[in-house]
Scaffold this motif. Structure first.
Motif, PDB file in Angstrom:
ATOM      1  N   GLU A   1       0.956  -1.425   0.308  1.00 46.45           N
ATOM      2  CA  GLU A   1      -0.377  -0.207  -0.368  1.00 46.45           C
ATOM      3  C   GLU A   1       1.009   1.493  -0.065  1.00 46.45           C
TER       4      GLU A   1
ATOM      5  N   PHE B   1       1.154   3.691   3.018  1.00 42.04           N
ATOM      6  CA  PHE B   1       1.756   3.384   4.308  1.00 42.04           C
ATOM      7  C   PHE B   1       2.930   2.446   4.185  1.00 42.04           C
TER       8      PHE B   1
ATOM      9  N   GLU C   1       5.076   6.084   5.114  1.00 40.09           N
ATOM     10  CA  GLU C   1       4.644   6.418   6.582  1.00 40.09           C
ATOM     11  C   GLU C   1       5.839   5.424   6.593  1.00 40.09           C
ATOM     12  N   TYR C   2       6.206   4.575   6.370  1.00 37.15           N
ATOM     13  CA  TYR C   2       7.528   3.125   6.667  1.00 37.15           C
ATOM     14  C   TYR C   2       8.823   3.889   6.706  1.00 37.15           C
TER      15      TYR C   2
ATOM     16  N   GLU D   1       9.011   6.764   8.944  1.00 35.43           N
ATOM     17  CA  GLU D   1       8.763   6.366  10.128  1.00 35.43           C
ATOM     18  C   GLU D   1      10.989   5.498  10.321  1.00 35.43           C
TER      19      GLU D   1
ATOM     20  N   ASP E   1       3.145  17.875  13.137  1.00 31.36           N
ATOM     21  CA  ASP E   1       2.230  18.349  13.559  1.00 31.36           C
ATOM     22  C   ASP E   1       1.066  16.880  13.433  1.00 31.36           C
TER      23      ASP E   1
ATOM     24  N   TYR F   1      -1.917  17.079  13.592  1.00 32.59           N
ATOM     25  CA  TYR F   1      -3.647  17.357  13.258  1.00 32.59           C
ATOM     26  C   TYR F   1      -3.082  17.772  11.720  1.00 32.59           C
TER      27      TYR F   1
ATOM     28  N   LYS G   1      -0.725  16.344  10.391  1.00 34.86           N
ATOM     29  CA  LYS G   1      -0.581  14.577   9.720  1.00 34.86           C
ATOM     30  C   LYS G   1      -1.831  14.138   9.316  1.00 34.86           C
ATOM     31  N   ALA G   2      -3.177  14.389  10.174  1.00 32.28           N
ATOM     32  CA  ALA G   2      -3.946  14.129  10.364  1.00 32.28           C
ATOM     33  C   ALA G   2      -5.035  14.493   8.654  1.00 32.28           C
ATOM     34  N   MET G   3      -4.715  16.000   8.779  1.00 31.06           N
ATOM     35  CA  MET G   3      -4.730  16.318   7.347  1.00 31.06           C
ATOM     36  C   MET G   3      -4.659  14.967   5.694  1.00 31.06           C
TER      37      MET G   3
ATOM     38  N   ARG H   1      -3.304  12.742   6.139  1.00 30.48           N
ATOM     39  CA  ARG H   1      -3.946  10.854   6.073  1.00 30.48           C
ATOM     40  C   ARG H   1      -5.222  11.228   5.524  1.00 30.48           C
ATOM     41  N   PHE H   2      -6.005  12.237   5.758  1.00 33.75           N
ATOM     42  CA  PHE H   2      -7.281  12.195   4.925  1.00 33.75           C
ATOM     43  C   PHE H   2      -7.695  12.881   3.519  1.00 33.75           C
ATOM     44  N   TRP H   3      -6.926  13.608   2.839  1.00 33.13           N
ATOM     45  CA  TRP H   3      -7.309  13.658   1.901  1.00 33.13           C
ATOM     46  C   TRP H   3      -6.495  12.939   1.326  1.00 33.13           C
TER      47      TRP H   3
ATOM     48  N   LEU I   1      -8.948  10.601  -0.127  1.00 30.20           N
ATOM     49  CA  LEU I   1     -10.335  10.679  -1.157  1.00 30.20           C
ATOM     50  C   LEU I   1      -8.896  11.135  -2.227  1.00 30.20           C
TER      51      LEU I   1
ATOM     52  N   GLU J   1      -8.601   8.393  -4.952  1.00 30.21           N
ATOM     53  CA  GLU J   1      -9.979   7.188  -5.373  1.00 30.21           C
ATOM     54  C   GLU J   1     -10.610   8.159  -6.051  1.00 30.21           C
TER      55      GLU J   1
END
Lengths: 220, 230
Positions: free
Chosen positions: A72, A75, A78-79, A82, A93, A95, A97-99, A101-103, A106, A109
């Motif tokens: 993937e 992933f 990210e590996y 890290e 940050d 937040y 990072k979350a954004m 991972r969210f976008w 999406l 797709e």
């Protein structure tokens, strides 16, 4: 050099030249200065290496590090981030990072999978696919407001994730006779695309557009 | 508590996605305000906070909104470091993320499709779900307690819906997704999960769920379902 010695020389990337998912991993490896061996797969005749590395999905890319397979593309990135901690790709940050991972999935797709279908789509489907791609591009245009790159001042995770657009979308446009990029409608995206092409690390990886166009035409 | 630390969770009583976030917050001992949303009649709060999807769960922390249960879980793990959910080792993390995505695509989607469809489509979905569950069964063999080891972790939380929703959907859909005799490791994991102090008391009432999903599967069975997977 210390980083590489510490984490082992053996990094293999199993993939195919025409896959944007594979390319984004290759760009990350290059940006981080990680030496790797590229193993080209023929997707019509999958090797035993691929089948043993990714028995569940049998898909590329697969990153093999210390003999262990990771799959993937998002992933894998990210590996890599890290494991080789210099020049972080993902924002630090939580937040931001979350954004990211969210976008990323999406847009994959909506835009990547959506546009991929365009050269092969029937009339009715074509309208729908083009609509979906336009919606995604509008979202991206909005995200670029006040920024040089999606990552801010520098190229970040989302720039790498979306970078396939600068090459693949052009090839799809040519084969399908459609226009996605529109400097009138999406000026920021147009600027971003051009900035990226000028960037030297990324320039080495620039994919021959003609080869891609021939590839899409063949499978039409 | 300073306003800055305020944590809000927008949810829907029967959403398994919302439950995941609640479990994560409870495991970490994070205090939060739960706001119930009527997903069939969305509030302006929800549409403002999650304009792209307009879906729950939405976590609001420090005034910033985050959507998508997988994304929220990782955010929670990185923000509150006690009782880590994901493994520390990068390879183990990549594996956990992989299995989570796999389970969502093959098991959750499969079971949901089987619930809402008939005939050949239903059979195909059931087959896909069972095959995927076999892979999870393999992963669980030899595990002492949970995917996360001695304590509940990320993958347990992502898959946790199985422990409570699967039998409800089996009943509503008149189908058998997993034969307990063929999935001993999964059954043992389900029992341990349900007995866990954090999980107890969080589960929506079974009777209410039966009514709800009976209704939903009828509604969705008659049209092609899009985004709404609850």
């Amino acid at each position: 050099m210390d980083q590489m010695a510490e984490h082992g020389q053996e990094v293999k990337l199993v993939g195919a030249w025409h896959s944007p998912y594979v390319h984004r991993v290759a760009w990350v490896l290059k940006l981080k200065g990680i030496a790797y061996e590229f193993v080209e797969e023929n997707l019509n005749k999958k090797s035993s290496l691929l089948l043993s590395c990714n028995p569940v999905y049998k898909k590329i890319p697969v990153l093999v590090h210390h003999g262990k397979p990771i799959v993937e593309s998002l992933f894998i990135i990210e590996y890599i981030d890290e494991t080789w901690k210099d020049n972080p790709i993902l924002p630090t940050d939580p937040y931001e990072k979350a954004m990211a991972r969210f976008w990323a999935p999406l847009i994959d797709e909506m835009l990547l999978e959506g546009s991929r279908k365009v050269p092969y789509a029937e009339e009715e489907q074509l309208e729908k696919q083009i609509q979906q791609v336009s919606e995604a591009m509008e979202v991206l245009e909005g995200m670029l407001k006040g920024k040089k790159f999606f990552g801010g001042e520098k190229i970040g995770f989302l720039d790498i994730t979306f970078r396939w657009m600068t090459i693949w979308l052009g090839a799809i446009e040519e084969v399908a006779g459609v226009k996605f990029f529109n400097s009138g409608k999406y000026p920021l995206l147009e600027d971003w695309k051009n900035k990226f092409i000028g960037f030297h690390v990324v320039k080495d990886n620039l994919y021959p557009m003609e080869k891609l166009v021939r590839f899409f035409k063949k499978y039409r | 508590m300073a306003a800055k630390e305020e944590v809000k969770l927008l949810g829907f009583w029967v959403s398994p996605f919302v439950l995941r976030v609640e479990w994560a917050l409870k495991i970490k001992g994070v205090k939060y305000e739960y706001i119930e949303e009527d997903i069939f009649n969305k509030s302006t709060l929800l549409t403002e906070l999650n304009p792209v999807h307009k879906k729950v769960p939405v976590l609001v922390h420090d005034g910033k909104a985050i959507g998508e249960s997988f994304v929220i879980l990782e955010y929670v793990d990185e923000t509150w470091k006690q009782n880590p959910l994901l493994p520390q080792d990068p390879y183990q993390r990549a594996m956990a993320r992989f299995w989570a995505k796999f389970a969502e695509e093959k098991i959750f989607e499969g079971a949901w499709t089987a619930l809402c469809s008939q005939g050949e489509q239903k059979q195909k979905a059931l087959q896909q779900t069972r095959e995927a569950m076999e892979k999870i069964e393999e992963q669980l063999q030899g595990k002492q307690q949970f995917f996360g080891g001695e304590s509940i972790g990320y993958l347990d939380i992502i898959l946790g819906w199985i422990s409570h929703y699967l039998t409800v959907w089996e009943e509503v859909g008149s189908m058998e997704i997993i034969d307990p005799a063929k999935f001993p490791a999964t059954m043992a994991w389900i029992n341990r999960f349900l007995k866990h102090p954090v999980i107890q008391g969080t589960l929506p009432p079974r009777e209410k769920m039966l009514v709800y999903f009976h209704q939903r599967s009828k509604e969705l069975g008659s049209t092609s379902h899009g985004w709404l997977r609850v």
